[in-house]
Design a protein around this motif. Structure first.
Motif, short mmCIF file in Angstrom:
data_model
loop_
_atom_site.label_atom_id
_atom_site.label_comp_id
_atom_site.label_asym_id
_atom_site.label_seq_id
_atom_site.Cartn_x
_atom_site.Cartn_y
_atom_site.Cartn_z
N GLU A 140 0.81 -1.22 0.00
CA GLU A 140 0.00 0.00 0.00
C GLU A 140 0.84 1.27 0.00
OE1 GLU A 140 -2.35 -0.66 3.46
OE2 GLU A 140 -3.43 -2.37 2.56
N SER A 141 2.17 1.12 -0.02
CA SER A 141 3.06 2.29 -0.04
C SER A 141 3.25 2.77 -1.48
CB SER A 141 4.41 1.94 0.58
OG SER A 141 5.17 1.11 -0.30
N ASP A 142 4.08 3.81 -1.63
CA ASP A 142 4.35 4.36 -2.96
C ASP A 142 5.56 3.71 -3.62
OD1 ASP A 142 6.27 5.34 -1.28
OD2 ASP A 142 6.08 7.44 -1.92
N ILE A 143 6.12 2.66 -3.03
CA ILE A 143 7.28 1.98 -3.61
C ILE A 143 6.79 1.02 -4.70
CG2 ILE A 143 9.20 0.40 -3.18
CD1 ILE A 143 9.37 1.48 -0.36
N PRO A 144 7.29 1.15 -5.93
CA PRO A 144 6.86 0.26 -7.01
C PRO A 144 7.17 -1.21 -6.68
CG PRO A 144 8.05 2.14 -7.91
CD PRO A 144 8.24 2.18 -6.42
N THR A 145 6.23 -2.09 -6.99
CA THR A 145 6.42 -3.52 -6.73
C THR A 145 5.95 -4.34 -7.93
OG1 THR A 145 4.23 -3.68 -5.68
CG2 THR A 145 6.12 -3.33 -4.22
N LEU A 306 8.97 -3.67 -13.67
CA LEU A 306 9.35 -2.94 -12.46
C LEU A 306 10.21 -1.73 -12.81
CD1 LEU A 306 9.22 -2.71 -9.42
CD2 LEU A 306 11.21 -4.22 -9.26
N LEU A 307 11.16 -1.90 -13.70
CA LEU A 307 12.04 -0.78 -14.06
C LEU A 307 11.25 0.33 -14.76
CD1 LEU A 307 15.23 -2.67 -15.31
CD2 LEU A 307 14.80 -1.65 -13.08
N THR A 308 10.30 -0.05 -15.59
CA THR A 308 9.45 0.95 -16.24
C THR A 308 8.60 1.67 -15.21
OG1 THR A 308 9.35 -0.43 -18.23
CG2 THR A 308 7.73 1.32 -18.04
N SER A 309 8.11 0.93 -14.23
CA SER A 309 7.31 1.53 -13.16
C SER A 309 8.14 2.48 -12.32
CB SER A 309 6.73 0.42 -12.27
OG SER A 309 5.89 0.95 -11.27
N ILE A 310 9.40 2.12 -12.06
CA ILE A 310 10.30 2.99 -11.30
C ILE A 310 10.51 4.31 -12.03
CG2 ILE A 310 12.71 3.27 -10.57
CD1 ILE A 310 12.71 0.26 -9.90
N GLY A 312 8.35 5.72 -13.66
CA GLY A 312 7.08 6.45 -13.64
C GLY A 312 6.32 6.41 -14.94
N LYS A 313 6.59 5.39 -15.77
CA LYS A 313 5.98 5.34 -17.09
C LYS A 313 4.80 4.37 -17.18
CE LYS A 313 10.43 6.40 -19.21
NZ LYS A 313 11.54 5.90 -20.04
N VAL A 314 4.52 3.63 -16.09
CA VAL A 314 3.43 2.67 -16.10
C VAL A 314 2.36 3.15 -15.12
CG1 VAL A 314 2.73 0.32 -15.61
CG2 VAL A 314 4.93 0.76 -16.71
N LEU A 315 1.14 3.32 -15.62
CA LEU A 315 0.04 3.77 -14.76
C LEU A 315 -0.86 2.60 -14.38
CD1 LEU A 315 -0.90 7.10 -16.59
CD2 LEU A 315 0.54 6.81 -14.57
N ASP A 316 -1.27 1.80 -15.36
CA ASP A 316 -2.15 0.67 -15.09
C ASP A 316 -1.36 -0.50 -14.52
OD1 ASP A 316 -4.28 2.10 -16.13
OD2 ASP A 316 -3.91 1.38 -18.17
N LYS A 317 -2.01 -1.26 -13.66
CA LYS A 317 -1.39 -2.45 -13.09
C LYS A 317 -1.36 -3.55 -14.15
CE LYS A 317 -1.14 -0.28 -9.19
NZ LYS A 317 0.13 0.37 -8.82
N GLU A 318 -0.18 -4.03 -14.46
CA GLU A 318 -0.04 -5.05 -15.49
C GLU A 318 -0.06 -6.45 -14.87
OE1 GLU A 318 2.50 -4.48 -18.96
OE2 GLU A 318 3.35 -2.75 -17.94
N ALA A 319 -0.76 -7.36 -15.54
CA ALA A 319 -0.80 -8.76 -15.12
C ALA A 319 -0.34 -9.60 -16.29
CB ALA A 319 -2.20 -9.15 -14.68
#
Length: 339
Positions: A140-145, A306-310, A312-319
């Protein structure tokens, strides 16, 4: 001491381009980046991590949260292969990996506090208990996972198509003529084990095959010992199965040992099929027919997300659901007529 100016002179690129390559700017072509990294390595150049942290506001460190209850830990061939693949991509992009625990300085705190203290930029998660309140705090934190081998809409996930893989195993054994197919389960307390058991039961019911309760035996901890003991249980049944699908290769190898110790031939008397396609599967006797997980793709996909999320380029949660395939070797054969 080698500087970026020395590297620029050797490669023919500008100092600005060399600097951007080390700091993972998106406007540097991958071929250019790799050439700069190669020359830098030859010249013994190491970018100053503190300078990079100040410049990019990142630690260039990824946390690895690895807690599982099989007893094998990272020694399990599946986990080690996925982490190695993840590491390969991360290191190429300039990141280092650090294992995360609940303890900081010998005192129990929590995963989130540990991540804050270490200043990690993101976390890749291999976890057995996703309801752990310490994990929920991190999630629930702001750290990308990114979570491996699990499915949830709360964050990015990457896992194999476990249900489909188990169905493929049953379909393969059925294609050989087997009807009495038992399952050594990885246990309902693990996500892969639950999904593979579900896939097995679904495929059996779709084909109209009986699934006696005694045909599903729990192979705790995905170990050879568990597979061995589970097979002994199955061999004691009045109506012995002609084929056994195990939820993991180590379970299958243990099952083969138990069959041999009981005086049976694999696959002439009983067929055994695994799941994972660990390196050892190809070299045992008989070579193990199994469902292959693409560990290379699992690890690299997780790292990319994860690297893309870090960044800040990924908004939607990818599965990401990675497909699996049957690898046919020598441990399965048609059942003996009349069985």
């Amino acid at each position: 001491m080698t500087t970026i100016y020395d590297i620029a002179k050797r490669t023919g690129y500008s100092p600005t381009t060399v600097s951007k390559a080390f700091n993972n700017y998106s406007d540097v072509r991958e071929k250019t980046r790799q050439e700069i990294f190669r020359v830098a390595q030859e010249m013994g150049y190491l970018p100053n991590s503190h300078a990079r942290t100040l410049t990019t506001k990142k630690s260039w460190t990824i946390g690895v949260l690895f807690v599982e209850n099989t007893g094998f830990g990272i020694r399990h061939p599946f986990f080690s292969a996925v982490i190695e693949s993840f590491k390969k991509v991360a290191v190429e992009k300039g990141y280092a990996l650090m294992f995360i625990s609940k303890d900081v300085g010998g005192k129990q705190s929590g995963y989130l506090e540990n991540c804050r203290i270490r200043g990690v930029d993101g976390v890749v998660v291999f976890l057995s208990d996703y309801e752990d309140p310490y994990f929920r705090e991190l999630l629930e934190s702001d750290i990308p996972t990114v979570i491996m081998d699990f499915e949830t809409s709360e964050t990015h996930t990457v896992c194999s198509d476990n249900t489909s893989g188990a169905q493929l195993a049953v379909e393969y054994l059925a294609s050989l003529g087997h009807r009495k197919i038992a399952h050594i389960s990885g246990g309902m307390n693990t996500f892969p084990g639950k999904m593979r058991e579900l896939g097995y039961k679904t495929a059996m019911m779709q084909r109209g095959f009986k699934v006696p309760k005694s045909y599903v035996v729990n192979g705790a901890f995905y170990s050879r010992e568990s597979g061995y003991n589970a097979m002994l249980e199955l061999l004691k049944l009045p109506e012995r199965p002609t084929a056994v699908f195990a939820s993991g290769d180590l379970l299958a190898l243990g099952a083969i040992m138990a069959a041999k110790d009981s005086g049976l031939s694999v696959p002439m008397d009983i067929s055994v099929m695994g799941y994972d396609d660990i390196d050892l599967a190809e070299y045992v006797t008989p070579a193990l027919t199994t469902v292959r997980q693409d560990t290379e793709l699992l690890g690299s996909q997780a790292a990319d997300i994860l690297l893309t999320s870090i960044e800040g380029k990924v908004l939607d949660k990818e599965a990401i659901l990675v497909p699996v395939e049957v690898v046919e070797r020598e441990s399965c054969a048609p059942p003996i007529s009349g069985k």
